[in-house]
Design a protein around this motif. Structure first.
Motif, mmCIF file in Angstrom:
data_model
loop_
_atom_site.group_PDB
_atom_site.id
_atom_site.type_symbol
_atom_site.label_atom_id
_atom_site.label_comp_id
_atom_site.label_asym_id
_atom_site.label_seq_id
_atom_site.Cartn_x
_atom_site.Cartn_y
_atom_site.Cartn_z
ATOM 1 N N GLU A 147 0.832 -1.205 0.000
ATOM 2 C CA GLU A 147 0.000 0.000 0.000
ATOM 3 C C GLU A 147 0.866 1.254 0.000
ATOM 4 O O GLU A 147 0.481 2.273 -0.590
ATOM 5 C CB GLU A 147 -0.943 -0.025 1.191
ATOM 6 N N GLN A 148 2.029 1.182 0.624
ATOM 7 C CA GLN A 148 2.931 2.335 0.621
ATOM 8 C C GLN A 148 3.575 2.547 -0.751
ATOM 9 O O GLN A 148 3.680 3.677 -1.239
ATOM 10 C CB GLN A 148 4.028 2.150 1.678
ATOM 11 N N SER A 149 3.990 1.476 -1.376
ATOM 12 C CA SER A 149 4.711 1.596 -2.651
ATOM 13 C C SER A 149 3.764 1.842 -3.807
ATOM 14 O O SER A 149 4.060 2.632 -4.705
ATOM 15 C CB SER A 149 5.538 0.340 -2.909
ATOM 16 N N GLY A 150 2.610 1.180 -3.812
ATOM 17 C CA GLY A 150 1.661 1.340 -4.905
ATOM 18 C C GLY A 150 2.163 0.697 -6.187
ATOM 19 O O GLY A 150 3.282 0.186 -6.256
ATOM 20 N N PRO A 151 1.348 0.683 -7.224
ATOM 21 C CA PRO A 151 1.762 0.076 -8.500
ATOM 22 C C PRO A 151 2.877 0.876 -9.159
ATOM 23 O O PRO A 151 3.033 2.075 -8.914
ATOM 24 C CB PRO A 151 0.479 0.103 -9.337
ATOM 25 N N GLN A 152 3.644 0.219 -10.009
ATOM 26 C CA GLN A 152 4.751 0.891 -10.697
ATOM 27 C C GLN A 152 4.277 1.748 -11.856
ATOM 28 O O GLN A 152 5.025 2.579 -12.345
ATOM 29 C CB GLN A 152 5.758 -0.147 -11.203
ATOM 30 N N GLY A 153 3.062 1.534 -12.308
ATOM 31 C CA GLY A 153 2.540 2.316 -13.419
ATOM 32 C C GLY A 153 1.078 1.996 -13.646
ATOM 33 O O GLY A 153 0.471 1.212 -12.902
ATOM 34 N N ASP A 154 0.520 2.581 -14.673
ATOM 35 C CA ASP A 154 -0.897 2.383 -14.953
ATOM 36 C C ASP A 154 -1.228 0.976 -15.421
ATOM 37 O O ASP A 154 -2.403 0.612 -15.475
ATOM 38 C CB ASP A 154 -1.360 3.380 -16.029
ATOM 39 N N ASP A 155 -0.212 0.192 -15.792
ATOM 40 C CA ASP A 155 -0.467 -1.155 -16.292
ATOM 41 C C ASP A 155 0.093 -2.242 -15.381
ATOM 42 O O ASP A 155 0.205 -3.400 -15.786
ATOM 43 C CB ASP A 155 0.137 -1.311 -17.691
ATOM 44 N N ASP A 156 0.421 -1.896 -14.149
ATOM 45 C CA ASP A 156 1.065 -2.839 -13.227
ATOM 46 C C ASP A 156 0.022 -3.746 -12.574
ATOM 47 O O ASP A 156 -0.325 -3.585 -11.403
ATOM 48 C CB ASP A 156 1.868 -2.075 -12.174
ATOM 49 N N TYR A 157 -0.432 -4.746 -13.327
ATOM 50 C CA TYR A 157 -1.437 -5.666 -12.775
ATOM 51 C C TYR A 157 -0.834 -6.617 -11.745
ATOM 52 O O TYR A 157 -1.539 -7.113 -10.866
ATOM 53 C CB TYR A 157 -2.122 -6.451 -13.892
ATOM 54 N N VAL A 158 0.484 -6.843 -11.816
ATOM 55 C CA VAL A 158 1.120 -7.746 -10.853
ATOM 56 C C VAL A 158 0.958 -7.215 -9.432
ATOM 57 O O VAL A 158 0.752 -7.979 -8.486
ATOM 58 C CB VAL A 158 2.604 -7.938 -11.203
ATOM 59 N N HIS A 159 1.027 -5.896 -9.284
ATOM 60 C CA HIS A 159 0.845 -5.286 -7.965
ATOM 61 C C HIS A 159 -0.495 -5.695 -7.359
ATOM 62 O O HIS A 159 -0.576 -6.040 -6.163
ATOM 63 C CB HIS A 159 0.919 -3.758 -8.086
ATOM 64 N N TYR A 160 -1.534 -5.676 -8.164
ATOM 65 C CA TYR A 160 -2.870 -5.969 -7.640
ATOM 66 C C TYR A 160 -3.052 -7.458 -7.342
ATOM 67 O O TYR A 160 -3.782 -7.823 -6.415
ATOM 68 C CB TYR A 160 -3.937 -5.448 -8.604
ATOM 69 N N PHE A 161 -2.368 -8.322 -8.105
ATOM 70 C CA PHE A 161 -2.402 -9.743 -7.754
ATOM 71 C C PHE A 161 -1.722 -9.969 -6.405
ATOM 72 O O PHE A 161 -2.203 -10.749 -5.578
ATOM 73 C CB PHE A 161 -1.703 -10.574 -8.839
ATOM 74 N N GLN A 162 -0.598 -9.292 -6.178
ATOM 75 C CA GLN A 162 0.083 -9.412 -4.887
ATOM 76 C C GLN A 162 -0.798 -8.908 -3.757
ATOM 77 O O GLN A 162 -0.912 -9.552 -2.703
ATOM 78 C CB GLN A 162 1.392 -8.618 -4.901
ATOM 79 N N LEU A 163 -1.397 -7.750 -3.962
ATOM 80 C CA LEU A 163 -2.245 -7.167 -2.926
ATOM 81 C C LEU A 163 -3.416 -8.086 -2.618
ATOM 82 O O LEU A 163 -3.792 -8.274 -1.450
ATOM 83 C CB LEU A 163 -2.739 -5.790 -3.381
#
Length: 609
Positions: free
Chosen positions: A269-285
């Motif tokens: 939550e602190q780092s957030g996604p790396q860009g507008d297309d960073d779907y990997v971030h949301y899978f991790q979350l």
């Protein structure tokens, strides 16, 4: 003037672009259209990262000297750095048109097309560049990168096959690039060795450290991953914002592996996604929120992850997103009850000389079965490989009509296809003498007719698990397969994909009647010794004791190439049973779709069952 050009060039070489700029501007007062001075001025401005000033100078060069391929190439390169990719694409194309034999603009255009996610276009351009310079190692690596993004595994394998002969490379950046491409091609252990070699020479190479730390996590070497990442995240390390973001995401993965869910969520939550297309971030979350029991947030994150991933897949695989696309794309040949009696009977391997095929819808427990079988000294498995897709491509290239009716295959054809199958196997693993091969690939269930045509005596194990648990687990994953990723784009489509795939399997089984054992995940974890003995008896194995200790065997493996790599190193447990009930609101609309399979396999939707 004759003495000025070397003087400017020397200033640039010495890292003094400001002095070079001053010299150029002074000389251009008298000769404002001089090609060499304009080029050196543009280069000096570019070296100072003053791209907005360098761009018009490069533009002026293309206007004054429109047939100069070099100027168009330079202009395109600066436009890429300035965030003007579409304009750069056109300029690179112009450079290629003016000098078709020049490798440089083709190579740079190909890499730009990868950034633009035009992977098919990138593959074409980079293979053209390689044809112009076939001995170029960098050209092979770049073309292989494009092939990996296109999921042209065979093309990537062919390009990368000679890579051990390239060592030592004497070029750390090229070696890191090779490691990146090997990672894309799922060749994780050798990629890690290449990066370890680079870091031994350059301990401060942050990109190499980040990638190697990620590979260590992938290899279940968590302590090594933390140690490799630690210097990158130190305050004075000089890591960029992008590098620190990537490091935070890896720290979150490590925290999740160590069951520190609060820390993992805080980092994400602190780092957030790396860009507008960073779907990997949301899978991790989503994975972290699921572990915390925050199912509402988990599902919101999953919906966003699949929305972003589907947006990317629509670019590289639009054929999977047309109104007429099936829920689960299939290009495998089938067989009808009318066709099968026409199949000629050929000489074929007996059961003990045929592979054992482990199939099932993804996330049904196939990896666990594979690791159990691989733990037996008489069996040998390998990571998932699309061998039958490749065999079908061979037939399709010869005559597409073959796949419409496999009865046209002759004895010679089947013998040659088996030879090619075993050749591909030998390229992936070193066979141990006296062992039976285990071929685990979940969606080989789509290829039953072709497998049966080549290995009619082979034994099949179908991994079965509650359809709702399977769908939830699939929805929580990002799959490399574009077809499977498309099938998982929504829960509704995924449910239809499950039913379509299982219906096709049951139809083909009813026609072919293969030697088949159904292994229910629920029964396997409820009475592991008894079910293990049942599997061993089906395969004709006398001693199943080694299979009971599969988790120890899995922990000693160098690499496990499936999404469940972190789970199969744990002993058998019941954590995966009935998870879908936590998301019952999302699953209620899916139950009517799944009803045929729920009834067929006698699975209940009652939470108390």
């Amino acid at each position: 003037m004759q003495n000025l050009i070397p003087q400017v060039a020397a200033a640039l070489s010495a890292g003094q672009p400001q002095q070079a700029e001053q010299l150029c501007r002074a000389a251009l007062i008298e000769q404002p259209r001089d090609e060499s001075l304009l080029l050196l001025l543009a280069m000096s401005l570019q070296a100072q990262q003053r791209l907005s000033e360098a761009l018009p100078v490069y533009a002026e060069l293309t206007r004054l000297f429109p047939t100069g391929s070099l100027h168009w190439n330079n202009y395109a390169t600066v436009m890429v750095d300035a965030g003007m990719p579409e304009e750069a694409r056109a300029a690179y194309a112009k450079a290629i048109q003016l000098d078709p034999g020049n490798v440089l603009p083709r190579s740079q255009l190909g890499l730009l097309l990868i950034e633009l996610q035009d992977y098919l276009g990138a593959r074409t351009v980079l293979l053209e560049a390689l044809a112009l310079a076939p001995e170029s190692i960098e050209g092979r690596i770049n073309a292989a990168r494009a092939c990996c993004h296109c999921q042209d595994d065979e093309g990537a394998d062919g390009l990368l096959k000679p890579w051990p002969t390239w060592l030592p490379m004497h070029n750390d950046e090229l070696q890191v690039s090779l490691a990146q491409v090997l990672t894309l091609n799922s060749d994780i252990p050798p990629a890690a060795e290449l990066l370890e070699d680079v870091i031994a020479r350059q301990p401060g190479h942050l990109d190499a450290r980040l990638l190697l730390a990620n590979l260590y996590e992938r290899l279940n070497r968590l302590t090594d991953a933390e140690a490799m990442l630690s210097p990158v995240m130190e305050p004075g390390a000089g890591a960029s914002a992008v590098q620190r973001n990537e490091g935070d995401h890896l720290l979150a993965s490590l925290a999740l592996r160590r069951k520190d869910f609060a820390r993992a969520r805080q980092l994400l939550e602190q780092s957030g996604p790396q860009g507008d297309d960073d779907y990997v971030h949301y899978f991790q979350l989503a994975a972290v929120c699921d572990k915390q029991g925050d199912t509402e947030m988990a599902m919101r994150a999953l919906h966003e992850a699949h929305r972003l991933e589907a947006r990317e897949r629509r670019i590289d695989s639009p054929e999977y997103f047309t109104p007429l696309s099936p829920a689960m794309p299939v290009d495998a040949p089938g067989v009808t009850a009318e066709q099968y009696p026409n199949w000629p009977q050929f000489i074929a391997p007996e059961a003990h000389d045929s592979p054992i095929f482990v199939v099932g819808f993804p996330r049904s427990g196939t990896t666990m079965l594979e690791q159990m079988l691989d733990a037996h000294p008489g069996l040998q498995s390998m990571d998932e490989n699309p061998f039958f897709n490749r065999l079908a491509t061979t037939l399709r290239n010869h005559d597409p009509r073959i796949l419409e009716d496999l009865s046209v295959l002759r004895q010679y054809d089947c013998d040659e296809l088996r030879k090619l199958y075993y050749k591909m196997v030998a390229e992936r693993i070193l066979r141990r003498e006296g062992t039976r091969l285990v071929d685990k690939n979940p969606l080989n269930m789509q290829w039953l007719p072709m497998i049966y045509r080549l290995f009619p005596e082979a034994k099949f194990i179908l991994a079965l698990r509650h359809p709702c648990d399977v769908i939830l687990s699939c929805y929580m994953q990002s799959f490399r397969s574009r077809g499977l990723a498309a099938a998982c784009s929504t829960l509704d489509r995924l449910a239809h994909a499950y039913v379509e795939t299982m219906t096709r399997w049951l139809e083909q089984v009813s026609v072919l009647q293969p030697t088949l054992l159904v292994s229910r995940y629920e029964n396997l974890v409820a009475d592991f010794p008894q079910q293990t003995a049942r599997i061993a008896q089906f395969l004709g194995l006398d001693d199943a004791s080694a299979m009971l200790r599969f988790d120890h065997h899995a922990r000693n493996k160098a690499f496990i190439g499936t999404p469940s790599y972190s789970q199969v190193i744990e002993p058998v447990n019941r954590k995966g049973l009935g998870r879908w009930h936590n998301y019952r609101r999302e699953f209620e609309p899916l139950l009517p779709i799944l009803e045929p399979m729920l009834l067929h396999w006698e699975y209940s939707t009652d939470a108390s069952a």
